[in-house]
Motif scaffolding. Sequence first.
Motif, PDB file in Angstrom:
ATOM      1  N   GLU A   1     -39.871  22.391  46.986  1.00 49.53           N
ATOM      2  CA  GLU A   1     -39.955  23.702  46.345  1.00 49.53           C
ATOM      3  C   GLU A   1     -38.919  23.815  45.223  1.00 49.53           C
ATOM      4  O   GLU A   1     -39.202  24.369  44.167  1.00 49.53           O
ATOM      5  CB  GLU A   1     -39.727  24.811  47.368  1.00 49.53           C
ATOM      6  CG  GLU A   1     -40.898  25.016  48.294  1.00 49.53           C
ATOM      7  CD  GLU A   1     -40.617  26.017  49.402  1.00 49.53           C
ATOM      8  OE1 GLU A   1     -39.426  26.336  49.658  1.00 49.53           O
ATOM      9  OE2 GLU A   1     -41.581  26.482  50.025  1.00 49.53           O
ATOM     10  N   ARG A   2     -37.732  23.279  45.473  1.00 54.35           N
ATOM     11  CA  ARG A   2     -36.692  23.311  44.457  1.00 54.35           C
ATOM     12  C   ARG A   2     -37.108  22.492  43.232  1.00 54.35           C
ATOM     13  O   ARG A   2     -36.909  22.907  42.096  1.00 54.35           O
ATOM     14  CB  ARG A   2     -35.378  22.773  45.047  1.00 54.35           C
ATOM     15  CG  ARG A   2     -34.165  23.403  44.484  1.00 54.35           C
ATOM     16  CD  ARG A   2     -32.880  23.071  45.200  1.00 54.35           C
ATOM     17  NE  ARG A   2     -32.781  21.759  45.789  1.00 54.35           N
ATOM     18  CZ  ARG A   2     -32.674  21.526  47.100  1.00 54.35           C
ATOM     19  NH1 ARG A   2     -32.676  22.524  47.956  1.00 54.35           N
ATOM     20  NH2 ARG A   2     -32.565  20.302  47.554  1.00 54.35           N
ATOM     21  N   ILE A   3     -37.728  21.339  43.477  1.00 57.86           N
ATOM     22  CA  ILE A   3     -38.195  20.492  42.380  1.00 57.86           C
ATOM     23  C   ILE A   3     -39.303  21.203  41.608  1.00 57.86           C
ATOM     24  O   ILE A   3     -39.325  21.202  40.380  1.00 57.86           O
ATOM     25  CB  ILE A   3     -38.688  19.125  42.911  1.00 57.86           C
ATOM     26  CG1 ILE A   3     -37.490  18.309  43.414  1.00 57.86           C
ATOM     27  CG2 ILE A   3     -39.451  18.366  41.842  1.00 57.86           C
ATOM     28  CD1 ILE A   3     -37.879  17.059  44.171  1.00 57.86           C
ATOM     29  N   ALA A   4     -40.212  21.839  42.342  1.00 55.52           N
ATOM     30  CA  ALA A   4     -41.343  22.503  41.705  1.00 55.52           C
ATOM     31  C   ALA A   4     -40.907  23.686  40.860  1.00 55.52           C
ATOM     32  O   ALA A   4     -41.533  23.996  39.853  1.00 55.52           O
ATOM     33  CB  ALA A   4     -42.345  22.952  42.760  1.00 55.52           C
ATOM     34  N   THR A   5     -39.848  24.341  41.256  1.00 53.75           N
ATOM     35  CA  THR A   5     -39.391  25.516  40.519  1.00 53.75           C
ATOM     36  C   THR A   5     -38.127  25.215  39.724  1.00 53.75           C
ATOM     37  O   THR A   5     -37.424  26.128  39.311  1.00 53.75           O
ATOM     38  CB  THR A   5     -39.126  26.681  41.478  1.00 53.75           C
ATOM     39  OG1 THR A   5     -38.137  26.288  42.433  1.00 53.75           O
ATOM     40  CG2 THR A   5     -40.403  27.092  42.193  1.00 53.75           C
ATOM     41  N   ASP A   6     -37.868  23.950  39.512  1.00 52.84           N
ATOM     42  CA  ASP A   6     -36.658  23.527  38.815  1.00 52.84           C
ATOM     43  C   ASP A   6     -36.622  24.070  37.395  1.00 52.84           C
ATOM     44  O   ASP A   6     -37.640  24.149  36.706  1.00 52.84           O
ATOM     45  CB  ASP A   6     -36.597  21.991  38.775  1.00 52.84           C
ATOM     46  CG  ASP A   6     -35.264  21.469  38.278  1.00 52.84           C
ATOM     47  OD1 ASP A   6     -34.335  22.274  38.150  1.00 52.84           O
ATOM     48  OD2 ASP A   6     -35.174  20.263  38.009  1.00 52.84           O
ATOM     49  N   GLU A   7     -35.440  24.425  36.936  1.00 51.93           N
ATOM     50  CA  GLU A   7     -35.294  24.967  35.595  1.00 51.93           C
ATOM     51  C   GLU A   7     -35.512  23.910  34.517  1.00 51.93           C
ATOM     52  O   GLU A   7     -35.665  24.246  33.350  1.00 51.93           O
ATOM     53  CB  GLU A   7     -33.914  25.597  35.439  1.00 51.93           C
ATOM     54  CG  GLU A   7     -33.743  26.841  36.277  1.00 51.93           C
ATOM     55  CD  GLU A   7     -32.384  27.476  36.074  1.00 51.93           C
ATOM     56  OE1 GLU A   7     -31.687  27.109  35.105  1.00 51.93           O
ATOM     57  OE2 GLU A   7     -32.032  28.333  36.877  1.00 51.93           O
ATOM     58  N   ASN A   8     -35.524  22.663  34.877  1.00 46.96           N
ATOM     59  CA  ASN A   8     -35.718  21.596  33.894  1.00 46.96           C
ATOM     60  C   ASN A   8     -37.163  21.126  33.816  1.00 46.96           C
ATOM     61  O   ASN A   8     -37.450  20.129  33.168  1.00 46.96           O
ATOM     62  CB  ASN A   8     -34.794  20.410  34.210  1.00 46.96           C
ATOM     63  CG  ASN A   8     -33.343  20.785  34.047  1.00 46.96           C
ATOM     64  OD1 ASN A   8     -32.991  21.550  33.158  1.00 46.96           O
ATOM     65  ND2 ASN A   8     -32.499  20.275  34.914  1.00 46.96           N
ATOM     66  N   SER A   9     -38.058  21.846  34.456  1.00 44.12           N
ATOM     67  CA  SER A   9     -39.462  21.466  34.364  1.00 44.12           C
ATOM     68  C   SER A   9     -39.953  21.739  32.946  1.00 44.12           C
ATOM     69  O   SER A   9     -39.357  22.503  32.192  1.00 44.12           O
ATOM     70  CB  SER A   9     -40.295  22.241  35.386  1.00 44.12           C
ATOM     71  OG  SER A   9     -40.315  23.608  35.043  1.00 44.12           O
TER      72      SER A   9
END
Length: 91
Positions: A60-68
């Motif tokens: 979830e953290r990866i999916a909503t990461d600010e660097n996406s």
Amino acid sequence: MNWATAIVLIVLIAAVSGALGRRKRSQQEIERRAEEHPSEREKELENEVTELRERIQVLERIATDENSSEAVEARRIAAEIDKLKETDRQA
């Protein structure tokens, strides 16, 4: 039905109901003990569920990461809008 048959039926009913009652009580006791002392398999499953929940949090953290790419694009657009607002104020 004579009195002897009635007595036999009463004794039979009492015996069956007593056996069913003992069976129910022993089943409840088994369930109570199982809740108090989980099996090794249940402990393994609980650990696996905990690990999977931790993995989900990471995903979830990866999916909503600010660097996406979406977040980068949104920041770029916001900066562009801010720049245009500043340009309008100066004009």
